[in-house]
Scaffold this motif. Structure first.
Motif, short mmCIF file in Angstrom:
data_model
loop_
_atom_site.label_atom_id
_atom_site.label_comp_id
_atom_site.label_asym_id
_atom_site.label_seq_id
_atom_site.Cartn_x
_atom_site.Cartn_y
_atom_site.Cartn_z
N GLY A 34 0.89 -1.27 0.05
CA GLY A 34 -0.04 0.00 0.07
C GLY A 34 0.73 1.13 0.10
N ALA A 35 -0.04 2.26 -0.18
CA ALA A 35 0.60 3.64 -0.21
C ALA A 35 -0.24 4.47 0.33
N ASP A 36 -0.04 5.20 1.45
CA ASP A 36 -0.74 6.15 2.14
C ASP A 36 -2.21 5.65 2.48
N THR A 37 -2.51 4.41 2.52
CA THR A 37 -3.76 3.74 2.75
C THR A 37 -3.44 2.92 4.06
N GLU A 38 -4.24 3.14 4.87
CA GLU A 38 -4.22 1.72 5.94
C GLU A 38 -4.72 0.52 5.70
N PRO A 39 -3.98 -0.51 5.72
CA PRO A 39 -4.48 -1.88 5.50
C PRO A 39 -5.56 -2.46 6.33
N ALA A 40 -6.19 -3.35 5.80
CA ALA A 40 -7.24 -4.05 6.72
C ALA A 40 -6.64 -4.69 7.74
N ALA A 41 -7.15 -5.23 8.84
CA ALA A 41 -6.70 -6.04 9.83
C ALA A 41 -6.05 -7.23 9.20
N GLY A 42 -5.23 -7.94 9.94
CA GLY A 42 -4.78 -9.01 9.61
C GLY A 42 -3.20 -9.19 9.24
N TYR A 43 -2.64 -8.01 8.95
CA TYR A 43 -1.26 -7.93 8.64
C TYR A 43 -0.39 -7.62 10.19
N ASP A 44 0.71 -8.42 10.27
CA ASP A 44 1.38 -8.13 11.36
C ASP A 44 2.71 -7.52 11.26
N LEU A 45 3.18 -7.35 9.98
CA LEU A 45 4.40 -6.73 9.67
C LEU A 45 4.08 -5.68 8.63
N MET A 46 4.93 -4.51 8.96
CA MET A 46 4.63 -3.34 7.81
C MET A 46 6.09 -3.10 7.54
N ILE A 47 6.59 -3.12 6.21
CA ILE A 47 8.05 -2.48 5.54
C ILE A 47 7.50 -1.29 5.16
N ASN A 48 8.11 -0.19 5.89
CA ASN A 48 7.81 1.09 5.47
C ASN A 48 8.96 1.54 4.39
N LEU A 49 8.36 1.83 3.13
CA LEU A 49 9.31 2.47 2.10
C LEU A 49 9.27 3.86 2.03
N THR A 50 8.55 4.64 2.69
CA THR A 50 8.40 6.05 2.95
C THR A 50 9.28 6.86 3.49
N ASP A 51 9.14 8.23 3.47
CA ASP A 51 10.12 9.15 4.25
C ASP A 51 9.67 9.38 5.59
N SER A 52 8.46 8.84 5.94
CA SER A 52 8.05 9.12 7.21
C SER A 52 7.31 8.18 8.05
N VAL A 53 6.85 8.32 9.23
CA VAL A 53 6.34 7.20 9.96
C VAL A 53 4.90 7.15 9.52
N PRO A 54 4.31 6.21 9.20
CA PRO A 54 2.88 6.30 8.88
C PRO A 54 2.10 6.42 10.40
N GLU A 55 0.98 7.18 10.28
CA GLU A 55 0.12 7.23 11.55
C GLU A 55 -0.23 5.80 12.11
N PHE A 56 -0.57 4.93 11.47
CA PHE A 56 -1.18 3.31 11.79
C PHE A 56 0.10 2.62 12.13
N PHE A 57 1.34 2.97 12.31
CA PHE A 57 2.41 1.73 12.38
C PHE A 57 2.03 1.10 13.59
N SER A 58 1.47 1.62 14.62
CA SER A 58 1.33 1.01 15.91
C SER A 58 0.60 -0.23 16.02
N ARG A 59 -0.10 -0.47 15.05
CA ARG A 59 -1.01 -1.59 14.91
C ARG A 59 -0.36 -2.88 14.39
N PHE A 60 0.81 -2.57 14.05
CA PHE A 60 1.65 -3.84 13.75
C PHE A 60 2.60 -4.25 14.70
N GLU A 61 2.64 -5.83 14.66
CA GLU A 61 3.56 -6.31 15.54
C GLU A 61 5.03 -5.88 15.37
N ARG A 62 5.29 -5.60 14.01
CA ARG A 62 6.72 -5.21 13.68
C ARG A 62 6.73 -4.39 12.37
N VAL A 63 7.73 -3.41 12.55
CA VAL A 63 7.82 -2.66 11.49
C VAL A 63 9.32 -2.71 10.93
#
Length: 97
Positions: A34-63
């Motif tokens: 995704g890009a700038d869209t909060e994904p639906a529930a069910g994902y526990d890992l986020m790989i951030n490829l952007t320059d900033s921390v997404p607002e919804f980062f804390s719902r993931f188990e790992r970033v």
């Protein structure tokens, strides 16, 4: 960048396949891109490829954060590192050559 990453996952190797889809998507897949869209529930890992921390980062188990090769990208990565550090997250770094 999300579209490019999607393309790369389709063409990585002929004998390997990682089920994925661009989010939002109607089907549940192990990997959502995704890009700038909060994904639906069910994902526990986020790989951030952007320059900033997404607002919804804390719902993931790992970033996973990446560091670019030029100085501006490294500065932005250090800023994101400090963001997590100041909030008390356990951080690990990995040198990939």
């Amino acid at each position: 960048m999300a579209s490019r990453f999607d393309d790369l996952l389709w063409t990585y190797r002929d004998i390997s396949f990682l089920p994925h889809a661009l989010v939002p998507c109607e089907e549940e897949t192990p990997v959502g891109i995704g890009a700038d869209t909060e994904p639906a529930a069910g994902y526990d890992l986020m790989i951030n490829l952007t320059d900033s921390v997404p607002e919804f980062f804390s719902r993931f188990e790992r970033v996973v954060e990446t560091t670019g090769i030029d100085e501006q990208q490294r500065k932005l990565a250090r800023d994101r590192y400090r963001f997590y550090q100041e909030r008390g997250y356990a951080l690990e770094t990995h040198q990939i050559n």
